[in-house]
Motif scaffolding. Structure first.
Motif, PDB file in Angstrom:
ATOM      1  N   ARG A   1      -2.120   9.397   1.422  1.00 50.78           N
ATOM      2  CA  ARG A   1      -2.683   9.277   0.070  1.00 50.78           C
ATOM      3  C   ARG A   1      -2.803  10.660  -0.555  1.00 50.78           C
ATOM      4  O   ARG A   1      -3.464  11.548  -0.006  1.00 50.78           O
ATOM      5  CB  ARG A   1      -4.071   8.614   0.132  1.00 50.78           C
ATOM      6  CG  ARG A   1      -4.742   8.424  -1.214  1.00 50.78           C
ATOM      7  CD  ARG A   1      -6.161   7.901  -1.020  1.00 50.78           C
ATOM      8  NE  ARG A   1      -6.856   7.777  -2.288  1.00 50.78           N
ATOM      9  CZ  ARG A   1      -6.915   6.665  -3.019  1.00 50.78           C
ATOM     10  NH1 ARG A   1      -6.313   5.572  -2.587  1.00 50.78           N
ATOM     11  NH2 ARG A   1      -7.555   6.639  -4.167  1.00 50.78           N
ATOM     12  N   TYR A   2      -2.126  10.858  -1.680  1.00 51.76           N
ATOM     13  CA  TYR A   2      -2.232  12.126  -2.392  1.00 51.76           C
ATOM     14  C   TYR A   2      -3.652  12.316  -2.917  1.00 51.76           C
ATOM     15  O   TYR A   2      -4.321  11.367  -3.317  1.00 51.76           O
ATOM     16  CB  TYR A   2      -1.264  12.173  -3.575  1.00 51.76           C
ATOM     17  CG  TYR A   2       0.191  12.345  -3.197  1.00 51.76           C
ATOM     18  CD1 TYR A   2       0.571  12.767  -1.928  1.00 51.76           C
ATOM     19  CD2 TYR A   2       1.199  12.102  -4.120  1.00 51.76           C
ATOM     20  CE1 TYR A   2       1.898  12.924  -1.592  1.00 51.76           C
ATOM     21  CE2 TYR A   2       2.537  12.256  -3.804  1.00 51.76           C
ATOM     22  CZ  TYR A   2       2.878  12.674  -2.527  1.00 51.76           C
ATOM     23  OH  TYR A   2       4.204  12.836  -2.194  1.00 51.76           O
ATOM     24  N   GLY A   3      -4.092  13.563  -2.947  1.00 48.18           N
ATOM     25  CA  GLY A   3      -5.429  13.855  -3.443  1.00 48.18           C
ATOM     26  C   GLY A   3      -5.539  13.605  -4.938  1.00 48.18           C
ATOM     27  O   GLY A   3      -4.782  14.180  -5.718  1.00 48.18           O
ATOM     28  N   ASP A   4      -6.466  12.736  -5.346  1.00 47.30           N
ATOM     29  CA  ASP A   4      -6.680  12.480  -6.769  1.00 47.30           C
ATOM     30  C   ASP A   4      -7.997  13.095  -7.235  1.00 47.30           C
ATOM     31  O   ASP A   4      -8.525  12.760  -8.275  1.00 47.30           O
ATOM     32  CB  ASP A   4      -6.672  10.974  -7.073  1.00 47.30           C
ATOM     33  CG  ASP A   4      -7.632  10.192  -6.195  1.00 47.30           C
ATOM     34  OD1 ASP A   4      -8.419  10.823  -5.460  1.00 47.30           O
ATOM     35  OD2 ASP A   4      -7.587   8.951  -6.239  1.00 47.30           O
ATOM     36  N   TYR A   5      -8.529  14.011  -6.439  1.00 52.79           N
ATOM     37  CA  TYR A   5      -9.723  14.769  -6.803  1.00 52.79           C
ATOM     38  C   TYR A   5      -9.257  16.209  -6.927  1.00 52.79           C
ATOM     39  O   TYR A   5      -8.624  16.750  -6.040  1.00 52.79           O
ATOM     40  CB  TYR A   5     -10.809  14.627  -5.730  1.00 52.79           C
ATOM     41  CG  TYR A   5     -10.275  14.809  -4.338  1.00 52.79           C
ATOM     42  CD1 TYR A   5      -9.557  13.782  -3.707  1.00 52.79           C
ATOM     43  CD2 TYR A   5     -10.423  16.009  -3.655  1.00 52.79           C
ATOM     44  CE1 TYR A   5      -9.022  13.960  -2.460  1.00 52.79           C
ATOM     45  CE2 TYR A   5      -9.887  16.185  -2.402  1.00 52.79           C
ATOM     46  CZ  TYR A   5      -9.189  15.142  -1.811  1.00 52.79           C
ATOM     47  OH  TYR A   5      -8.636  15.323  -0.572  1.00 52.79           O
TER      48      TYR A   5
ATOM     49  N   SER B   1     -13.024  10.986   4.781  1.00 52.04           N
ATOM     50  CA  SER B   1     -13.011   9.942   5.803  1.00 52.04           C
ATOM     51  C   SER B   1     -11.809  10.033   6.736  1.00 52.04           C
ATOM     52  O   SER B   1     -11.798   9.415   7.796  1.00 52.04           O
ATOM     53  CB  SER B   1     -13.038   8.563   5.141  1.00 52.04           C
ATOM     54  OG  SER B   1     -11.822   8.332   4.432  1.00 52.04           O
TER      55      SER B   1
ATOM     56  N   SER C   1      -8.554   6.790   2.561  1.00 46.71           N
ATOM     57  CA  SER C   1      -9.245   5.950   1.585  1.00 46.71           C
ATOM     58  C   SER C   1      -9.586   6.804   0.367  1.00 46.71           C
ATOM     59  O   SER C   1      -9.163   7.962   0.262  1.00 46.71           O
ATOM     60  CB  SER C   1     -10.525   5.374   2.199  1.00 46.71           C
ATOM     61  OG  SER C   1     -11.475   6.404   2.428  1.00 46.71           O
ATOM     62  N   LYS C   2     -10.363   6.248  -0.547  1.00 50.39           N
ATOM     63  CA  LYS C   2     -10.757   7.008  -1.732  1.00 50.39           C
ATOM     64  C   LYS C   2     -11.683   8.169  -1.382  1.00 50.39           C
ATOM     65  O   LYS C   2     -11.819   9.111  -2.154  1.00 50.39           O
ATOM     66  CB  LYS C   2     -11.439   6.079  -2.741  1.00 50.39           C
ATOM     67  CG  LYS C   2     -10.500   5.077  -3.386  1.00 50.39           C
ATOM     68  CD  LYS C   2     -11.227   4.240  -4.426  1.00 50.39           C
ATOM     69  CE  LYS C   2     -10.281   3.259  -5.105  1.00 50.39           C
ATOM     70  NZ  LYS C   2     -10.979   2.442  -6.126  1.00 50.39           N
ATOM     71  N   ASN C   3     -12.332   8.072  -0.222  1.00 53.17           N
ATOM     72  CA  ASN C   3     -13.204   9.153   0.241  1.00 53.17           C
ATOM     73  C   ASN C   3     -12.360  10.189   0.990  1.00 53.17           C
ATOM     74  O   ASN C   3     -11.893   9.930   2.097  1.00 53.17           O
ATOM     75  CB  ASN C   3     -14.290   8.605   1.160  1.00 53.17           C
ATOM     76  CG  ASN C   3     -15.206   9.700   1.685  1.00 53.17           C
ATOM     77  OD1 ASN C   3     -15.078  10.870   1.329  1.00 53.17           O
ATOM     78  ND2 ASN C   3     -16.131   9.316   2.556  1.00 53.17           N
ATOM     79  N   PRO C   4     -12.149  11.363   0.431  1.00 48.89           N
ATOM     80  CA  PRO C   4     -11.258  12.335   1.061  1.00 48.89           C
ATOM     81  C   PRO C   4     -11.764  12.857   2.394  1.00 48.89           C
ATOM     82  O   PRO C   4     -10.998  13.416   3.178  1.00 48.89           O
ATOM     83  CB  PRO C   4     -11.178  13.462   0.025  1.00 48.89           C
ATOM     84  CG  PRO C   4     -12.440  13.344  -0.756  1.00 48.89           C
ATOM     85  CD  PRO C   4     -12.737  11.872  -0.829  1.00 48.89           C
TER      86      PRO C   4
ATOM     87  N   ASN D   1      -4.356  13.164   2.142  1.00 48.82           N
ATOM     88  CA  ASN D   1      -4.952  12.618   3.357  1.00 48.82           C
ATOM     89  C   ASN D   1      -3.892  11.813   4.100  1.00 48.82           C
ATOM     90  O   ASN D   1      -2.987  11.230   3.489  1.00 48.82           O
ATOM     91  CB  ASN D   1      -6.130  11.714   3.040  1.00 48.82           C
ATOM     92  CG  ASN D   1      -7.340  12.500   2.571  1.00 48.82           C
ATOM     93  OD1 ASN D   1      -7.481  12.781   1.378  1.00 48.82           O
ATOM     94  ND2 ASN D   1      -8.234  12.862   3.491  1.00 48.82           N
TER      95      ASN D   1
END
Length: 366
Positions: A341-345, A304, A299-302, A355
C-alpha cells in the motif's frame, strides 16, 4: 646484603613487568570478538582479507572511502541498536568465522536466490516497487523497519534494496534465514551476482571488499520484537566504478561498510538497468510461506505493518531522486498472503514510502 639487593631488584622488575602487561591489555584490542555462541568475528589485515583472493581482484587496489560521501541522515526515527560489540584495531577488518556447514547452506540458498528482474523463482514471493524506465541508475536507497519473525529452517524472509540487470545485480538489507545463519535472528546482509553467474552472500566467497573496521557487511541483531530500522544506500562511485554500500545513521557519521569492485561485473560499468525496493520470502519445499515484513497486511494505519520510507535512486547524472520521479512498477505476486500500500499520508520527511508484508501461509501459490 648483596643477595637482599638482588632480590629487591628482581621484585621491582617483576612489578614493573606486571604494570606493562596491564598497560598492554588496556591499550591493545582483541583480535577476535565472540558475539554469541555460534557467531565470532576475527579481525583480519585489510590487505589480506579473503575477498582479494578472487582471480579478478589480484591487481585490485583497495579504495578506502567513496570519492563522494552520501548525505547524512536527518530522519527522526530511531536506527536499530547500533552498539556493535566489534572494535577491530586500525588496519584490520572484521570477518565472520564460518564452518563448512555454514558455507554449504549459504551456497544452497545462493543458488535459488531470486534475481528481481529475471523469471519467477519457485516458492519466492515479492511485495515491493521497481523502476526500469529512467536508467541507467547509479544507486538506490531505502529506510526500512526491522522485525523479528517466526521463520522455519527451510524458509527465508527478507527486506532489501537492489539494482542490476538480468544477470548482474547487487542487493542489501536484512534477512531472517535460519538455514544459513543457524538462528532466528535478524541479520544484515549483502548479496551479489556478477560475471558468469558467480556471487554470494556477504563474504561467503571472494568479492566484497570490507573497509569498515567495526561494521561488517553481515551482522546479527539482538533479539527484540521490534529491532529498529535500517537505512542503506548502494551507490556507484563516479570515479572508480565500484559499488559501495553505506549505512545512514541518525545523529552520527554515515558508515561506508565496503564495496563490490567493478571488476566483478560485466554489465554494470555504466550503471544499472533497474532499481527496486521491497520484501521477499522463500517458501519451504512443502509450499508453506513465511511471514513478510512484520507479519501484518498493510492497512490505513501506517504503523500497523512494515514500512519503507525515503525510497529513492541516483539517476543517470548521479543526482538523488525520489523513487516516484519516474514511472514505478508495483510488484505483488501473492495478494492472498501479502500486501502493498502506497503511503497516502504526506509527511515531508518520509518522502516516497509504502507499507508491505503479510502473514504467509499454505495457499500463497507457487
Amino acid at each position: 646484603m648483596v643477595g637482599y639487593t638482588a632480590l629487591l631488584l628482581n621484585v621491582v622488575a617483576f612489578l614493573f613487568s606486571l604494570d606493562l602487561v596491564r598497560s598492554n591489555q588496556i591499550n591493545s584490542s582483541p583480535r577476535s570478538f565472540k558475539i554469541s555462541e555460534n557467531v565470532t568475528f576475527d579481525c583480519v589485515d585489510i590487505y589480506k582479507q579473503p575477498s582479494l583472493s578472487h582471480p579478478l581482484l589480484r591487481t585490485h587496489k583497495i579504495q578506502m572511502k567513496p570519492s563522494v560521501s552520501r548525505p547524512e541522515s536527518n530522519y527522526k526515527a530511531e536506527n536499530r541498536d547500533n552498539n556493535k560489540k566489534i572494535r577491530c584495531p586500525d588496519g584490520t577488518i572484521p570477518i565472520l568465522r564460518t564452518t563448512k556447514e555454514y558455507a554449504s547452506n549459504a551456497r544452497r540458498f545462493e543458488e535459488m536466490h531470486l534475481n528481481p528482474l529475471s523469471a519467477d523463482s519457485p516458492g519466492t514471493h515479492i511485495a515491493g516497487v521497481r523502476s526500469t524506465s529512467a536508467g541507467p541508475y547509479h544507486g538506490v536507497q531505502g529506510w526500512f523497519t526491522v522485525f523479528e519473525l517466526n521463520v522455519a529452517k527451510d524458509q527465508a524472509s527478507y527486506a532489501s534494496i537492489y539494482l542490476g540487470t538480468e544477470t548482474n545485480f547487487i542487493q542489501a538489507g536484512w534477512m531472517i534465514n535460519p538455514g544459513v545463519f543457524g538462528d532466528q535472528r535478524v541479520w544484515s546482509y549483502g548479496f551479489w551476482r556478477g560475471k558468469n553467474g558467480k556471487g554470494c552472500y556477504n563474504v561467503n566467497c571472494p568479492g566484497f571488499v570490507q573497509v569498515a573496521k567495526d561494521d561488517p557487511i553481515g551482522y546479527p541483531n539482538e533479539p527484540s520484537p521490534y529491532v529498529g530500522s535500517y537505512r542503506f544506500s548502494i551507490h556507484q562511485d563516479k570515479h572508480t566504478g565500484n559499488w559501495w554500500i553505506t549505512e545512514l545513521i541518525k545523529g552520527k557519521p554515515n558508515v561506508d561498510i565496503g564495496y563490490w569492485p567493478k571488476e566483478l561485473f560485466d554489465l554494470l560499468s555504466d550503471g544499472a538497468k533497474m532499481v527496486g525496493v521491497g520484501g521477499t520470502v522463500q517458501a519451504s519445499p512443502s509450499g508453506s510461506s513465511p511471514p513478510m515484513g512484520n507479519g501484518q497486511l498493510p492497512s490505513k494505519n501506517p504503523k500497523s505493518s512494515a514500512i519503507f520510507t525515503n525510497v529513492g535512486f541516483l539517476n543517470s547524472h548521479y543526482v538523488q531522486s525520489r523513487f516516484d520521479s519516474a514511472p514505478t512498477d508495483k510488484i505483488l505476486d501473492s495478494g492472498k498472503c501479502y500486501g502493498l500500500r502506497y503511503g497516502d499520508y504526506m509527511y515531508t520527511d518520509l518522502q516516497f514510502n509504502f507499507n508491505y508484508g503479510g502473514p504467509g501461509g499454505n495457499s500463497c501459490g507457487v
